[in-house]
Design a protein around this motif. Structure first.
Motif, short mmCIF file in Angstrom:
data_model
loop_
_atom_site.label_atom_id
_atom_site.label_comp_id
_atom_site.label_asym_id
_atom_site.label_seq_id
_atom_site.Cartn_x
_atom_site.Cartn_y
_atom_site.Cartn_z
N HIS A 17 -9.49 21.19 3.41
CA HIS A 17 -10.13 22.96 3.69
C HIS A 17 -11.14 23.78 3.08
N ASN A 18 -11.95 23.58 3.97
CA ASN A 18 -13.46 23.50 4.31
C ASN A 18 -14.36 22.79 2.96
N ALA A 60 -6.64 24.03 8.79
CA ALA A 60 -7.61 25.62 9.44
C ALA A 60 -9.21 25.51 8.80
N SER A 61 -9.94 24.90 8.54
CA SER A 61 -10.74 25.09 8.08
C SER A 61 -11.88 25.49 9.11
N LYS A 62 -13.37 26.59 8.37
CA LYS A 62 -14.14 27.15 9.26
C LYS A 62 -15.24 26.79 9.32
N SER A 75 -15.80 20.18 8.61
CA SER A 75 -15.05 19.49 8.01
C SER A 75 -14.75 18.40 9.60
N ALA A 76 -14.54 19.30 10.63
CA ALA A 76 -13.75 18.35 11.55
C ALA A 76 -14.90 17.48 12.05
N GLU A 77 -16.49 18.20 12.41
CA GLU A 77 -16.94 16.71 12.41
C GLU A 77 -17.20 15.94 11.69
N ILE A 78 -16.74 16.50 10.31
CA ILE A 78 -17.53 14.88 9.30
C ILE A 78 -16.11 14.82 9.32
N ILE A 79 -15.04 14.72 9.98
CA ILE A 79 -13.61 13.80 9.70
C ILE A 79 -13.98 12.65 10.81
N GLU A 80 -14.07 13.66 12.55
CA GLU A 80 -14.78 12.73 13.13
C GLU A 80 -15.39 11.38 13.18
N LYS A 81 -16.66 11.62 12.35
CA LYS A 81 -17.95 10.89 12.85
C LYS A 81 -17.06 10.04 11.34
N TRP A 82 -16.76 9.67 10.38
CA TRP A 82 -15.75 8.52 9.07
C TRP A 82 -15.01 8.33 10.33
N LYS A 83 -13.90 8.91 11.25
CA LYS A 83 -12.46 8.14 12.22
C LYS A 83 -13.59 6.67 12.74
N ILE A 84 -14.34 7.62 13.11
CA ILE A 84 -15.00 6.18 14.29
C ILE A 84 -15.88 5.13 12.86
N LYS A 85 -16.31 5.77 11.69
CA LYS A 85 -16.56 4.67 11.39
C LYS A 85 -15.90 3.48 10.48
N ASP A 109 -4.43 25.03 13.27
CA ASP A 109 -5.42 25.47 14.25
C ASP A 109 -5.77 27.11 14.32
N SER A 110 -4.93 27.31 13.42
CA SER A 110 -4.71 28.84 13.92
C SER A 110 -5.78 29.41 12.52
N SER A 111 -5.76 31.29 12.52
CA SER A 111 -6.68 31.51 11.45
C SER A 111 -6.67 31.78 10.11
N GLN A 112 -5.03 31.15 9.88
CA GLN A 112 -4.81 31.03 8.20
C GLN A 112 -4.72 29.71 8.21
N PRO A 113 -5.22 29.90 7.15
CA PRO A 113 -4.85 28.25 6.18
C PRO A 113 -2.99 28.64 5.34
N ARG A 114 -2.78 27.54 5.90
CA ARG A 114 -0.92 27.21 5.14
C ARG A 114 -0.69 26.99 3.49
N GLY A 115 -1.48 26.41 3.20
CA GLY A 115 -1.80 25.90 2.01
C GLY A 115 -1.98 24.51 1.75
N VAL A 116 -1.84 24.62 0.30
CA VAL A 116 -2.28 22.87 -0.49
C VAL A 116 -0.73 22.02 0.10
N GLY A 117 0.31 22.67 0.08
CA GLY A 117 1.65 21.84 0.16
C GLY A 117 2.36 21.66 1.41
N PHE A 118 1.36 22.31 1.91
CA PHE A 118 1.71 22.19 3.47
C PHE A 118 0.75 21.28 4.37
N ALA A 119 -0.56 21.35 3.88
CA ALA A 119 -0.99 20.81 4.06
C ALA A 119 -1.22 18.92 3.49
N LYS A 120 -0.65 18.60 2.69
CA LYS A 120 -0.49 17.41 1.74
C LYS A 120 0.75 16.68 2.56
N ASN A 121 2.23 18.16 3.15
CA ASN A 121 3.23 17.56 3.59
C ASN A 121 2.89 16.87 4.94
#
Length: 356
Positions: free
Chosen positions: A22-23, A52-54, A57-67, A81-93
């Motif tokens: 997240h960001n 929901a990073s603003k 981050s997404a571009e960096i992830i894509e770059k490392w996906k290739i590598k 992709d919503s405007s609000q993050p769901r939190g660390v617990g949700f993201a980890k799950n």
């Protein structure tokens, strides 16, 4: 990074590196590079969930996906992709659910793994199937949270289970966790309450309640960053306190018939007031070193509905009757408290537990 084990069909993935994001653009490059630099020779994948990073981050992830995929490490990317993050617990799950590894290696997006982390923790996890495996850490910046870092790195094997009640939280810290997928789902995922929920503490408590063990690889395998944006800072102290008191009651106090609280000051009294009425009745005394408090003779529980109000004696620590719950902070008095405790020749986990 070796492309081990990929000839002749695709074998099951051994380890999924779980990265909630997240960001995190400031740190993500270094974090994902540390995955790429792992010396693990078996199959590994990276499972990233972008909550929901603003930022970039997404571009960096894509770059490392290739590598990473060029190096034979599949990368699975999920996102909210919503405007609000769901939190660390949700993201980890979510990152765990979309992954397929037999083992899970948790990595916070602001931390950096040493090259041998996955290999050494994987070896330990095979030996300790019902354990959360941790490791020693190096704090960045070095001088931040010195007491906490010393505690993380120096707990003995026994203390990994006896010091689970302190305000420091889990005895192996979440950014170092490594465990089997099977055990993770046996414990039952992270709490998804979002901001302000201590999801790692609650998972750790469930893990202990289900008979889980705790094991630490005694090598520094993680650069653990301290910064004001860290999600840890959003959890209210009162929330954690209440969870800790209930866990202490459940694991220890409910089976004791009486005990002494070491600290007749603010923290000791706060613990007493937080206990269930049945556990309050088990407190036979407070003990302390402060002559002024000892001379006072007792503590009156003014908020009590009972008449007469409960009065709990205050004695010198040398006269205290075990078992004890200790509400004195460790590693703060230049060794004076530790010397006093050692003088009593008590066994941690039987005669006393640390709560602060």
């Amino acid at each position: 990074m070796a492309e081990a084990g990929r000839a002749g069909g695709s074998p099951a993935v051994q380890v999924s590196v779980i990265v909630p994001v997240h960001n995190s653009e400031c740190w993500l490059d270094e974090c994902l590079k540390s995955v790429w630099e792992q010396d693990f020779r078996e199959t590994m994948e990276v499972s990233v969930f972008n909550d929901a990073s603003k930022d970039g981050s997404a571009e960096i992830i894509e770059k490392w996906k290739i590598k990473l995929e060029d190096a034979g490490v599949p990368v699975i990317i999920g996102s909210n992709d919503s405007s609000q993050p769901r939190g660390v617990g949700f993201a980890k799950n979510q990152a765990v659910i979309q992954s397929s590894g037999a083992y899970l290696c948790f990595l916070d997006s602001d931390d950096v793994m040493m090259p041998q982390r996955v290999r050494l923790q994987h070896e330990a996890a095979i030996q300790h199937p019902n354990s959360i495996i941790g490791c020693q850490v190096r704090r960045e910046p070095l001088e931040s949270t010195e007491r906490y870092t010393r505690w993380i790195n120096n707990l003995t094997e026994e203390q990994l289970l006896t010091q689970v009640f302190t305000s420091h939280g889990p005895t192996v810290i979440m950014p170092t966790w490594f465990c089997s997928r099977e055990w993770f789902f046996h414990v039952g995922k992270f709490d998804e309450g979002g901001k302000g929920v201590p999801e790692d503490l609650l998972f750790f408590y469930k893990h202990i309640q289900k008979g889980g063990e705790v094991f630490r690889v005694n090598h520094c395998l993680l650069l653990y960053r301290y910064h004001p944006q860290a999600a840890t800072h959003s959890v209210l102290e009162g929330t954690i306190w209440n969870h800790r008191v209930r866990f202490l009651e459940d694991r220890v106090l409910n089976s004791w018939t009486s005990f002494t609280i070491w600290n007749a000051g603010k923290q000791g009294k706060k613990l007493y007031r937080s206990l269930s009425p049945s556990n309050q009745k088990k407190v036979t005394a407070f003990c302390d070193v402060d002559e002024k408090k000892i001379t006072k003779g007792f503590y009156t529980y003014e908020e009590s509905e009972e008449r007469p109000k409960p009065k709990i004696p205050i004695c010198h620590f040398r006269d205290a009757t075990p078992p004890l719950i200790i509400c004195v902070k460790l590693d703060l008095t230049g060794g004076a408290f530790e010397t006093n405790l050692n003088m009593l020749n008590l066994k941690e986990g039987t005669d006393y537990y640390h709560f602060n």
